[in-house]
Design an enzyme around this catalytic site. Structure first.
Site, short mmCIF file in Angstrom:
data_model
loop_
_atom_site.label_atom_id
_atom_site.label_comp_id
_atom_site.label_asym_id
_atom_site.label_seq_id
_atom_site.Cartn_x
_atom_site.Cartn_y
_atom_site.Cartn_z
N LEU A 72 -7.10 23.78 6.40
CA LEU A 72 -7.67 23.12 7.57
C LEU A 72 -6.55 22.60 8.46
O LEU A 72 -5.65 21.91 7.96
CB LEU A 72 -8.53 21.93 7.09
CG LEU A 72 -9.43 21.26 8.12
CD1 LEU A 72 -10.50 22.22 8.61
CD2 LEU A 72 -10.10 20.02 7.49
N THR A 74 -5.78 19.94 10.62
CA THR A 74 -6.39 18.64 10.91
C THR A 74 -5.85 18.03 12.21
O THR A 74 -6.18 16.90 12.54
CB THR A 74 -6.17 17.67 9.74
OG1 THR A 74 -4.78 17.63 9.46
CG2 THR A 74 -6.95 18.09 8.52
N LYS A 75 -5.02 18.80 12.91
CA LYS A 75 -4.59 18.33 14.23
C LYS A 75 -5.41 18.99 15.33
O LYS A 75 -5.35 18.59 16.49
CB LYS A 75 -3.10 18.60 14.42
CG LYS A 75 -2.24 17.65 13.58
CD LYS A 75 -0.78 17.81 13.88
CE LYS A 75 0.02 16.73 13.19
NZ LYS A 75 1.45 17.04 13.16
N ASN A 96 -0.27 11.29 0.53
CA ASN A 96 1.11 10.83 0.41
C ASN A 96 1.96 11.45 1.52
O ASN A 96 3.02 12.00 1.29
CB ASN A 96 1.71 11.12 -0.98
CG ASN A 96 1.88 12.59 -1.27
OD1 ASN A 96 0.98 13.39 -1.01
ND2 ASN A 96 3.03 12.96 -1.82
N PHE A 97 1.44 11.35 2.75
CA PHE A 97 2.20 11.79 3.90
C PHE A 97 3.32 10.79 4.18
O PHE A 97 3.30 9.66 3.68
CB PHE A 97 1.32 11.85 5.15
CG PHE A 97 0.29 12.95 5.11
CD1 PHE A 97 0.66 14.26 4.82
CD2 PHE A 97 -1.04 12.68 5.39
CE1 PHE A 97 -0.29 15.27 4.80
CE2 PHE A 97 -1.99 13.68 5.37
CZ PHE A 97 -1.61 14.98 5.07
N ARG A 104 -1.07 9.16 13.17
CA ARG A 104 -0.76 10.11 14.25
C ARG A 104 -1.82 11.21 14.34
O ARG A 104 -2.11 11.74 15.40
CB ARG A 104 0.63 10.74 14.04
CG ARG A 104 1.78 9.78 14.33
CD ARG A 104 3.12 10.53 14.43
NE ARG A 104 3.58 11.05 13.15
CZ ARG A 104 4.21 10.33 12.22
NH1 ARG A 104 4.45 9.04 12.44
NH2 ARG A 104 4.59 10.88 11.08
N VAL A 137 10.58 9.48 1.48
CA VAL A 137 11.19 9.28 0.16
C VAL A 137 10.83 10.40 -0.80
O VAL A 137 9.67 10.83 -0.85
CB VAL A 137 10.73 7.92 -0.42
CG1 VAL A 137 11.13 7.78 -1.88
CG2 VAL A 137 11.34 6.77 0.38
N GLY A 247 14.97 -2.79 -26.14
CA GLY A 247 14.23 -3.88 -26.77
C GLY A 247 15.11 -4.69 -27.71
O GLY A 247 16.34 -4.61 -27.65
N GLY A 248 14.48 -5.45 -28.57
CA GLY A 248 15.21 -6.37 -29.44
C GLY A 248 15.72 -5.73 -30.73
O GLY A 248 16.34 -6.41 -31.54
#
Ligand code: COA
Length: 415
Positions: A72, A74-75, A96-97, A104, A137, A247-248
């Site tokens: 699709l 979408t714009k 996650n654009f 936009r 990122v 850990g310990g």
């Protein structure tokens, strides 16, 4: 048998790894996941790191099981109309654009709420609100900014990233939990909400023991279970701890028989306090059971290098599997360093569905991870990833589009 998320419809606007990990999990639990991809192109990972020409990569296939795919644009105004229908009919939109991309496109959170007040909008972003909120990122950026890289590796080497994709897949897992939690709350409120999982936050959440150590270091100026102790002075920040346990109970990676030619002939060995006497007996150092320099966990801390090198003299005489067998008889916590080849061939992982073989019409059989979370009443059947746009017509028909309308959209290159 029904599935835990039967009836939940997910509008999957995710790509690459972090978002697809999340929606794949939801699909494994039974949600109907409709992946929206750019017409003609699809998720960029379809074409990345390909091992067979013109066939969806393993990168893509292993992150997009059990989903349906529609293409699709979408714009495009007509594409936006389809998207509006999808928003009306779905329970969750996952994306996650890069920051701002959805706005936009004309689909701000406010607009989405107007279209469907019950909609849960879930996003992965690199950073939460703050100085880096507008940055794009990828995995390793998150590992670096979330504290993992500065605390991974050896003291005399540079920061290191880990092979585990804690930035991408780790954040996807966090987002999935946020989504099911929001779905649970919606049962009571009837309202949707916004869910955000920032990759930096997710990595830090997974690195919390290092934030613990930072505060211990600030207060006491020393971390006695770290390999720097007692010879080297500590600086201001938590240093890289090599293979020390977080850990310990002190632990380290030790050589096993064959280490000279097998890069994975190693074992992780934990000197857990309750089994100290057994460890001493196994390695033939029985005097350490009562020797005041070794008898208590605190007394042992300055001698960890001596202790591990003595244990290694013993592990070097056994293969990692022989060592495991002997140590497990005494409940001494340890683990073989398994190569990916060994994991791929491990029958127990196949038996539990953690590693699965999947058939794909273009690629043939391939191995993938299955659902790592096992529900007794919602079994996971792993089905192959969809071809690009494989379900476009089916989904549009479910939205009420006629064959002619679909053809018009195709002719206009909207789908
Ligand atoms: N139809 C039309 N346009 C579409 C579309 C569709 N079906 N799907 C996406 N697009 C457009 C987006 O609207 C965007 O357009 P814009 O830049 O004009 O607003 C464009 O495609 C590119 O999207 P973007 O997300 O910027 O992709 P990218 O390849 O440039 O960046 C990332 C990739 C991963 C770096 C970026 O998406 C990101 O930082 N995501 C958040 C953090 C994240 O999830 N990172 C981990 C990835 S594993």
């Amino acid at each position: 048998m029904g599935k835990a998320l039967d009836g939940v419809k997910i509008l999957d606007f995710t790509h690459v790894q972090s978002g697809p990990t999340c929606t794949q999990l939801l699909a494994w639990f039974g949600a109907d996941v409709i992946k929206v991809e750019k017409a003609g192109e699809g998720d960029a990972t379809r074409g990345q790191l390909r091992d067979i020409p013109d066939v969806d990569s393993l990168y893509f296939t292993m992150l997009n099981h059990n989903k349906r795919s529609i293409t699709l644009d979408t714009k495009n105004p007509k594409g936006k109309e389809v998207l509006i229908e999808l928003i009306k009919q779905c329970d969750v939109l996952v994306e996650n654009f890069a920051p701002g991309a959805l706005d936009r496109m004309g689909f701000s959170w406010e607009r989405i709420q107007q279209i469907n007040p019950r909609m849960i909008m879930a996003s992965v972003k690199g950073f939460g609100p703050g100085p880096y909120e507008d940055c794009k990122v990828y995995e390793n950026v998150a590992q670096c900014a979330g504290g993992a890289a500065s605390t991974t590796g050896f003291d005399d080497g540079p920061p290191l990233v880990t092979g585990a994709q804690i930035g991408d897949s780790g954040t996807g897992l966090h987002l999935a939990l946020g989504i099911v939690t929001a779905l649970f709350q919606r049962e009571k409120t009837g309202k949707g909400q916004k869910v955000l999982a920032a990759m930096q936050d997710a990595v830090l959440n997974l690195c919390r023991v290092k934030l613990r150590d930072q505060q211990r270091l600030d207060r006491t100026k020393v971390l006695q279970e770290y390999p720097q102790f007692p010879e080297t002075e500590f600086g201001e920040a938590v240093p890289r701890a090599g293979n020390a346990s977080g850990g310990g109970q002190p632990g380290w990676i030790l050589k096993c028989k064959g280490w000279q030619h097998d890069p994975n002939a190693y074992i992780y060995f934990i000197t857990q306090a309750p089994v100290w006497a057994s460890i001493c007996k196994v390695i033939g150092e029985e005097s350490w059971i009562t020797d005041p320099s070794y008898a208590t966990p605190k007394a042992r801390l300055p001698h960890l290098k001596t202790i591990f090198s003595r244990i290694e003299e013993w592990t070097k005489t056994k293969t990692k599997f022989e060592a495991m067998e002997i140590l497990n008889k005494y409940d001494i916590p340890c683990g073989p360093i398994l190569s990916m080849k060994e994991i791929a061939e491990e029958p127990a992982l196949r038996a539990t569905g953690t590693v699965v073989e999947v058939d794909h019409p273009k690629r043939g059989k391939y191995l993938s991870v299955g659902n790592p979370i096992k529900l007794s009443d919602s079994e996971t059947e792993v089905t192959r990833s969809p071809l690009l746009g494989e379900h476009t017509e089916e989904v549009l028909a479910q939205l009420g589009y006629s064959k002619d309308q679909v053809e018009e959209l195709r002719a206009a290159k909207v789908i």
